[in-house]
Write a protein that holds these residues in place. Sequence first.
Motif, PDB file in Angstrom:
ATOM      1  N   ILE A  12      -9.341   1.241  17.202  1.00 27.33           N
ATOM      2  CA  ILE A  12      -9.795   2.487  17.800  1.00 27.33           C
ATOM      3  C   ILE A  12     -10.842   3.018  16.838  1.00 27.33           C
ATOM      4  CG2 ILE A  12      -9.196   4.805  18.555  1.00 27.33           C
ATOM      5  CD1 ILE A  12      -6.310   3.795  19.006  1.00 27.33           C
ATOM      6  N   GLY A  13     -12.087   2.968  17.255  1.00 29.92           N
ATOM      7  CA  GLY A  13     -13.171   3.297  16.332  1.00 29.92           C
ATOM      8  C   GLY A  13     -13.155   2.294  15.189  1.00 29.92           C
ATOM      9  N   THR A  14     -12.953   2.803  13.978  1.00 31.14           N
ATOM     10  CA  THR A  14     -12.898   1.919  12.802  1.00 31.14           C
ATOM     11  C   THR A  14     -11.486   1.858  12.220  1.00 31.14           C
ATOM     12  OG1 THR A  14     -13.541   3.739  11.346  1.00 31.14           O
ATOM     13  CG2 THR A  14     -15.324   2.360  12.226  1.00 31.14           C
ATOM     14  N   THR A  15     -10.495   2.221  13.014  1.00 26.21           N
ATOM     15  CA  THR A  15      -9.111   2.238  12.551  1.00 26.21           C
ATOM     16  C   THR A  15      -8.313   1.140  13.238  1.00 26.21           C
ATOM     17  OG1 THR A  15      -9.258   4.637  12.242  1.00 26.21           O
ATOM     18  CG2 THR A  15      -7.046   3.671  12.264  1.00 26.21           C
ATOM     19  N   PHE A  16      -7.642   0.339  12.442  1.00 29.08           N
ATOM     20  CA  PHE A  16      -6.755  -0.693  12.978  1.00 29.08           C
ATOM     21  C   PHE A  16      -5.476  -0.034  13.476  1.00 29.08           C
ATOM     22  CE2 PHE A  16      -9.272  -2.976   9.790  1.00 29.08           C
ATOM     23  CZ  PHE A  16      -9.667  -4.096  10.516  1.00 29.08           C
ATOM     24  N   VAL A  17      -4.970  -0.491  14.624  1.00 27.27           N
ATOM     25  CA  VAL A  17      -3.737   0.049  15.180  1.00 27.27           C
ATOM     26  C   VAL A  17      -2.831  -1.114  15.562  1.00 27.27           C
ATOM     27  CG1 VAL A  17      -2.697   1.459  16.993  1.00 27.27           C
ATOM     28  CG2 VAL A  17      -4.939   2.088  16.052  1.00 27.27           C
ATOM     29  N   PHE A  18      -1.595  -1.072  15.055  1.00 29.23           N
ATOM     30  CA  PHE A  18      -0.611  -2.122  15.305  1.00 29.23           C
ATOM     31  C   PHE A  18       0.605  -1.497  15.978  1.00 29.23           C
ATOM     32  CE2 PHE A  18      -3.174  -3.090  11.665  1.00 29.23           C
ATOM     33  CZ  PHE A  18      -3.640  -4.363  11.971  1.00 29.23           C
ATOM     34  N   VAL A  19       1.015  -2.051  17.105  1.00 28.98           N
ATOM     35  CA  VAL A  19       2.114  -1.529  17.900  1.00 28.98           C
ATOM     36  C   VAL A  19       3.264  -2.523  17.794  1.00 28.98           C
ATOM     37  CG1 VAL A  19       2.808  -0.806  20.216  1.00 28.98           C
ATOM     38  CG2 VAL A  19       0.462  -0.390  19.436  1.00 28.98           C
ATOM     39  N   LEU A  20       4.270  -2.172  16.985  1.00 27.77           N
ATOM     40  CA  LEU A  20       5.374  -3.067  16.670  1.00 27.77           C
ATOM     41  C   LEU A  20       6.649  -2.669  17.408  1.00 27.77           C
ATOM     42  CD1 LEU A  20       5.044  -3.215  12.767  1.00 27.77           C
ATOM     43  CD2 LEU A  20       3.902  -4.640  14.484  1.00 27.77           C
ATOM     44  N   PRO A  21       7.554  -3.625  17.585  1.00 23.76           N
ATOM     45  CA  PRO A  21       8.880  -3.279  18.094  1.00 23.76           C
ATOM     46  C   PRO A  21       9.592  -2.321  17.139  1.00 23.76           C
ATOM     47  CG  PRO A  21       8.512  -5.647  18.194  1.00 23.76           C
ATOM     48  CD  PRO A  21       7.392  -5.058  17.379  1.00 23.76           C
ATOM     49  N   GLY A  22      10.672  -1.724  17.603  1.00 17.40           N
ATOM     50  CA  GLY A  22      11.373  -0.708  16.829  1.00 17.40           C
ATOM     51  C   GLY A  22      12.355  -1.208  15.797  1.00 17.40           C
ATOM     52  N   SER A  23      12.668  -2.475  15.789  1.00 20.30           N
ATOM     53  CA  SER A  23      13.687  -2.956  14.850  1.00 20.30           C
ATOM     54  C   SER A  23      13.126  -3.118  13.446  1.00 20.30           C
ATOM     55  CB  SER A  23      14.260  -4.297  15.318  1.00 20.30           C
ATOM     56  OG  SER A  23      13.341  -5.340  15.061  1.00 20.30           O
ATOM     57  N   PRO A  24      13.945  -2.831  12.430  1.00 20.65           N
ATOM     58  CA  PRO A  24      13.496  -3.062  11.051  1.00 20.65           C
ATOM     59  C   PRO A  24      13.103  -4.517  10.805  1.00 20.65           C
ATOM     60  CG  PRO A  24      15.461  -1.693  11.049  1.00 20.65           C
ATOM     61  CD  PRO A  24      15.258  -2.175  12.464  1.00 20.65           C
ATOM     62  N   GLY A  25      13.806  -5.447  11.431  1.00 23.66           N
ATOM     63  CA  GLY A  25      13.475  -6.864  11.260  1.00 23.66           C
ATOM     64  C   GLY A  25      12.076  -7.187  11.760  1.00 23.66           C
ATOM     65  N   ALA A  26      11.719  -6.647  12.907  1.00 23.93           N
ATOM     66  CA  ALA A  26      10.382  -6.873  13.447  1.00 23.93           C
ATOM     67  C   ALA A  26       9.322  -6.252  12.540  1.00 23.93           C
ATOM     68  CB  ALA A  26      10.283  -6.304  14.854  1.00 23.93           C
ATOM     69  N   CYS A  27       9.599  -5.059  12.034  1.00 27.59           N
ATOM     70  CA  CYS A  27       8.657  -4.410  11.112  1.00 27.59           C
ATOM     71  C   CYS A  27       8.516  -5.215   9.826  1.00 27.59           C
ATOM     72  CB  CYS A  27       9.114  -2.985  10.808  1.00 27.59           C
ATOM     73  SG  CYS A  27       9.018  -1.881  12.233  1.00 27.59           S
ATOM     74  N   ARG A  28       9.626  -5.704   9.319  1.00 32.54           N
ATOM     75  CA  ARG A  28       9.591  -6.519   8.094  1.00 32.54           C
ATOM     76  C   ARG A  28       8.758  -7.781   8.324  1.00 32.54           C
ATOM     77  NH1 ARG A  28      14.644  -6.925   7.419  1.00 32.54           N
ATOM     78  NH2 ARG A  28      14.815  -8.743   8.753  1.00 32.54           N
ATOM     79  N   ASP A  29       9.007  -8.472   9.437  1.00 34.50           N
ATOM     80  CA  ASP A  29       8.264  -9.703   9.713  1.00 34.50           C
ATOM     81  C   ASP A  29       6.775  -9.431   9.868  1.00 34.50           C
ATOM     82  OD1 ASP A  29      10.647 -11.097   9.613  1.00 34.50           O
ATOM     83  OD2 ASP A  29      10.861 -11.236  11.800  1.00 34.50           O
ATOM     84  N   ALA A  30       6.420  -8.382  10.604  1.00 32.06           N
ATOM     85  CA  ALA A  30       5.005  -8.053  10.803  1.00 32.06           C
ATOM     86  C   ALA A  30       4.327  -7.721   9.484  1.00 32.06           C
ATOM     87  CB  ALA A  30       4.858  -6.901  11.792  1.00 32.06           C
ATOM     88  N   TRP A  31       4.987  -6.901   8.647  1.00 32.93           N
ATOM     89  CA  TRP A  31       4.379  -6.533   7.367  1.00 32.93           C
ATOM     90  C   TRP A  31       4.337  -7.720   6.415  1.00 32.93           C
ATOM     91  CZ3 TRP A  31       1.286  -2.921   5.640  1.00 32.93           C
ATOM     92  CH2 TRP A  31       0.960  -2.975   4.294  1.00 32.93           C
ATOM     93  N   ASP A  53      11.402   3.817   7.102  1.00 33.39           N
ATOM     94  CA  ASP A  53      11.704   3.654   5.676  1.00 33.39           C
ATOM     95  C   ASP A  53      11.188   2.313   5.168  1.00 33.39           C
ATOM     96  OD1 ASP A  53      13.006   6.108   5.605  1.00 33.39           O
ATOM     97  OD2 ASP A  53      15.022   5.234   5.706  1.00 33.39           O
ATOM     98  N   LEU A  54      11.428   1.263   5.946  1.00 29.21           N
ATOM     99  CA  LEU A  54      10.996  -0.076   5.542  1.00 29.21           C
ATOM    100  C   LEU A  54       9.477  -0.140   5.433  1.00 29.21           C
ATOM    101  CD1 LEU A  54      12.320  -3.467   6.422  1.00 29.21           C
ATOM    102  CD2 LEU A  54       9.927  -3.045   6.899  1.00 29.21           C
ATOM    103  N   LEU A  55       8.780   0.350   6.456  1.00 31.41           N
ATOM    104  CA  LEU A  55       7.316   0.302   6.421  1.00 31.41           C
ATOM    105  C   LEU A  55       6.757   1.140   5.276  1.00 31.41           C
ATOM    106  CD1 LEU A  55       6.636   0.459  10.241  1.00 31.41           C
ATOM    107  CD2 LEU A  55       6.074  -1.459   8.714  1.00 31.41           C
ATOM    108  N   ALA A  56       7.281   2.337   5.077  1.00 30.60           N
ATOM    109  CA  ALA A  56       6.810   3.190   3.977  1.00 30.60           C
ATOM    110  C   ALA A  56       7.011   2.500   2.633  1.00 30.60           C
ATOM    111  CB  ALA A  56       7.537   4.538   4.009  1.00 30.60           C
ATOM    112  N   SER A  57       8.167   1.885   2.471  1.00 30.37           N
ATOM    113  CA  SER A  57       8.461   1.178   1.229  1.00 30.37           C
ATOM    114  C   SER A  57       7.509   0.005   1.017  1.00 30.37           C
ATOM    115  CB  SER A  57       9.914   0.689   1.257  1.00 30.37           C
ATOM    116  OG  SER A  57      10.197  -0.103   0.146  1.00 30.37           O
TER     117      SER A  57
END
Length: 176
Positions: free
Chosen positions: A130-149, A33-37
């Motif tokens: 991967i090819g021409t696509t960026f791929v980011f592997v983040l931890p599962g917590s909303p806080g980690a996703c918020r900080d990364a974004w 939800d956080l990332l989509a938002s």
Amino acid sequence: MPKIDDSIPFEPAGFAVIIVSDTRDASTDKSGDLLASRIGEAGHRLVTRTIVKDDRSAIRAAVEAAVANSEVDAVITSGGTGFTGRDVTPEAIEPLFDKRMDGFSAVFHRLSYDVIGTSTVQSRCTAGLIGTTFVFVLPGSPGACRDAWDKILKDQFDIRFRPCNFVEIMPRLSER
């Protein structure tokens, strides 16, 4: 000094969000939800969003499907980056990388340290192309996703961000 150059028109990017979890579903997926938002608020397109189990084959298949979608410029996964037996996201995705982005992990851990201290060492976040696509592997917590974004990805996916950003190099990713 990093800044936004308002004289350059914004260019939206397409994102795929993949949540890796054995326990979450659409009603309990706070990280998704956080990332989509955040993606929408920044003016980008959320092309696809899915939840997959902590299973190497399922994770890899979801990432490969997202990368194969021509509308997807970047994939963000969340979850499965720890050290428990079920945490296999890096093992599933890193073999697919054509190029690693070691700086992403370094910056993420530097920022994360300010929030959670030494607990940041328990994350095996990673990133690459991967090819021409960026791929980011983040931890599962909303806080980690918020900080990364908020502290990394938002600026890097804004063509107006100076001194440089991912969007301006995207047309050149397939150069040989």
